[in-house]
Design an enzyme around this catalytic site. Structure first.
Site, PDB file in Angstrom:
ATOM      1  N   ASP A 141      -4.187   5.803  -5.069  1.00  0.00           N
ATOM      2  CA  ASP A 141      -4.249   6.909  -3.953  1.00  0.00           C
ATOM      3  C   ASP A 141      -2.952   7.815  -4.022  1.00  0.00           C
ATOM      4  O   ASP A 141      -2.625   8.488  -3.116  1.00  0.00           O
ATOM      5  CB  ASP A 141      -4.414   6.296  -2.668  1.00  0.00           C
ATOM      6  CG  ASP A 141      -3.328   5.672  -2.103  1.00  0.00           C
ATOM      7  OD1 ASP A 141      -2.379   5.622  -2.593  1.00  0.00           O
ATOM      8  OD2 ASP A 141      -3.403   4.997  -0.947  1.00  0.00           O
ATOM      9  N   ALA A 199      -1.362   1.751  -3.862  1.00  0.00           N
ATOM     10  CA  ALA A 199      -1.856   2.235  -2.684  1.00  0.00           C
ATOM     11  C   ALA A 199      -0.830   2.064  -1.883  1.00  0.00           C
ATOM     12  O   ALA A 199      -0.382   1.133  -1.405  1.00  0.00           O
ATOM     13  CB  ALA A 199      -2.988   1.385  -2.472  1.00  0.00           C
ATOM     14  N   HIS A 200      -0.624   3.286  -1.082  1.00  0.00           N
ATOM     15  CA  HIS A 200       0.254   3.623  -0.048  1.00  0.00           C
ATOM     16  C   HIS A 200       0.012   4.746   0.806  1.00  0.00           C
ATOM     17  O   HIS A 200       0.921   4.977   1.909  1.00  0.00           O
ATOM     18  CB  HIS A 200       1.542   3.606  -0.592  1.00  0.00           C
ATOM     19  CG  HIS A 200       2.198   5.033  -1.233  1.00  0.00           C
ATOM     20  ND1 HIS A 200       2.601   5.886  -0.516  1.00  0.00           N
ATOM     21  CD2 HIS A 200       1.941   5.006  -2.723  1.00  0.00           C
ATOM     22  CE1 HIS A 200       2.775   6.665  -1.528  1.00  0.00           C
ATOM     23  NE2 HIS A 200       2.359   6.344  -2.831  1.00  0.00           N
ATOM     24  N   ARG A 201      -0.826   5.409   0.547  1.00  0.00           N
ATOM     25  CA  ARG A 201      -1.093   6.636   1.586  1.00  0.00           C
ATOM     26  C   ARG A 201      -1.427   6.080   3.048  1.00  0.00           C
ATOM     27  O   ARG A 201      -2.363   5.212   3.132  1.00  0.00           O
ATOM     28  CB  ARG A 201      -2.498   7.431   1.226  1.00  0.00           C
ATOM     29  CG  ARG A 201      -2.215   8.298  -0.171  1.00  0.00           C
ATOM     30  CD  ARG A 201      -1.855   9.675   0.188  1.00  0.00           C
ATOM     31  NE  ARG A 201      -0.505   9.889   0.189  1.00  0.00           N
ATOM     32  CZ  ARG A 201       0.211   9.868  -0.970  1.00  0.00           C
ATOM     33  NH1 ARG A 201      -0.235   9.607  -2.252  1.00  0.00           N
ATOM     34  NH2 ARG A 201       1.578  10.124  -0.936  1.00  0.00           N
ATOM     35  N   ARG A 212       5.738  -0.216   2.385  1.00  0.00           N
ATOM     36  CA  ARG A 212       4.676   0.187   3.619  1.00  0.00           C
ATOM     37  C   ARG A 212       3.515  -0.767   3.408  1.00  0.00           C
ATOM     38  O   ARG A 212       3.009  -1.215   4.423  1.00  0.00           O
ATOM     39  CB  ARG A 212       4.498   1.790   3.346  1.00  0.00           C
ATOM     40  CG  ARG A 212       3.244   2.176   4.428  1.00  0.00           C
ATOM     41  CD  ARG A 212       3.049   3.619   3.875  1.00  0.00           C
ATOM     42  NE  ARG A 212       2.323   4.287   5.100  1.00  0.00           N
ATOM     43  CZ  ARG A 212       3.014   5.442   5.653  1.00  0.00           C
ATOM     44  NH1 ARG A 212       3.874   5.801   5.122  1.00  0.00           N
ATOM     45  NH2 ARG A 212       2.223   5.987   6.673  1.00  0.00           N
TER      46      ARG A 212
END
Ligand code: UDP
Length: 356
Positions: free
Chosen positions: A279, A202-204, A235
């Site tokens: 994501d 997940a990083h969006r 991130r």
């Protein structure tokens, strides 16, 4: 023919690995790395593992807001176009490096070829969607992974020539799959003896930059069945640390956090997972290619075929939907919707035709 290729982040290194070899066999390539991803674990390891050539130009233009980053890249690529005088510029996907490269070349009247053209999530809140649409409309050659992408571009009346080449990530996935599947040592190292784990990424921006959404993401992950293996994008790690949420995940039994993994290690974990929760655009598609069910932490996707075939469920951050998706049986059919693994060669042929 002389092609200036602009890449800058992790998924672009994977995509370029399918094209650079065949391109260099028939033309001259000048590779530019914008430095959008600069950590070794998001950059150098992909060059080493996938045999990507060393970039002729390495810019260090990571960091800053999307607009700041894109404008710095735009100016830098404009200078390189002047110095290198290429016949075409090649870009991949939907990042700031993609848009900056395409716009600089279009302004300089250098034809732009866009690999992964025509993908749409129809969600303009995503910076990636803006990059995709704008790049497509600045391109002379639009190279599509699927028929539906080509249809979309025709509906938008794009200016350039539309061709379906198949998806270049399929080429790389097929090449690496046997090596990755054999790496049961990686599975044992990250997931213990059980092969029955969920692999999470997940990083969006939409999930990790907004503190409320980030909290929702953590609650969701804590409520999913375990074991769960989660290689953390830098991130995401930074946002979790800032929100004091990292220890909630790291101290939970059966949740194993890891540093970002190299492509082979990540693909090994993907092939042996019970399901993928993500994501990421690329990971949704790679799960499909590996015939692993996917639960996507978004309410839209540009990889529609993965949903239409029943292999991917869009659940956003809704726990009930996620649990129900994880309970579904694996579909029987698995059509070849993204091509046959020879997209890289078709991209090169299309480029040569454009030059010829
Ligand atoms: N990936 C990887 N290591 C990881 C997580 C992902 O090698 O720890 C690879 C993955 O196999 C895919 C690409 O990175 O090829 C996807 O990148 P990312 O999720 O950053 O970008 P997106 O596809 O969402 O633009």
């Amino acid at each position: 023919m002389r092609v200036l290729t602009v890449i800058g982040n992790r998924p672009q290194f994977v995509k370029a690995a399918a094209v650079s070899g065949p391109l260099r066999a028939q033309a001259q390539e000048v590779l530019v790395h914008t430095g959008q991803h600069y950590d070794d674990e998001l950059s150098q390891i992909f060059f080493d593992e996938l045999g990507l050539p060393r970039p002729e130009h390495r810019l260090n233009l990571g960091g800053g807001s999307n607009s700041e980053q894109t404008s710095r890249m735009l100016a830098a690529v404009a200078d390189l176009l002047e110095a290198e005088q290429p016949d075409a510029l090649l870009v991949y996907g939907d990042t700031n490096s993609t848009l900056a490269g395409a716009l600089a070349a279009a302004q300089a009247s250098v034809p732009v070829a866009h690999v992964e053209a025509g993908m749409r999530s129809f969600d303009r809140r995503m910076p990636e969607e803006l990059n995709r649409v704008l790049t497509d409309h600045a391109s002379s050659l639009l190279l599509c992974p699927s028929e539906s992408a080509a249809r979309q571009l025709r509906n938008e009346h794009v200016h350039g020539k539309v061709e379906v080449c198949g998806d270049v990530m399929v080429d790389v996935a097929q090449l690496i799959a046997p090596r990755a599947r054999a790496r049961t040592d990686v599975v044992a190292g990250h997931a213990g003896s059980s092969g029955d784990y969920l692999l999470v990424t997940a990083h969006r921006a939409g999930n990790v930059d907004d503190p409320h959404r980030l909290q929702g993401l953590v609650e969701l992950l804590l409520a999913l069945p375990r074991p769960l293996v989660f290689p953390l994008h830098p991130r995401t790690r930074a946002r979790l640390e800032r929100a004091n949420l990292l220890t909630r995940l790291s101290s939970a039994d059966g949740i194993r956090l890891a540093a970002p993994l190299g492509y082979v290690e990540f693909t090994a974990l993907l092939h042996h997972a019970r399901a993928v929760v993500t994501d990421s655009g690329g990971v949704q598609k790679e799960a499909y290619l590996a015939s692993i069910p996917c639960v996507t932490l978004r309410d839209t996707t540009e990889w529609r075929e993965t949903v239409d075939t029943g292999w991917n469920a869009l659940v956003d951050l809704d726990l009930e939907k996620a649990l129900s998706a994880l309970d579904q049986p694996v579909p029987d059919a698995h059509p070849e919707v993204y091509g046959d693994g020879r997209a890289g060669e078709r991209v090169v042929q299309a480029l040569l035709r454009m030059a010829g």
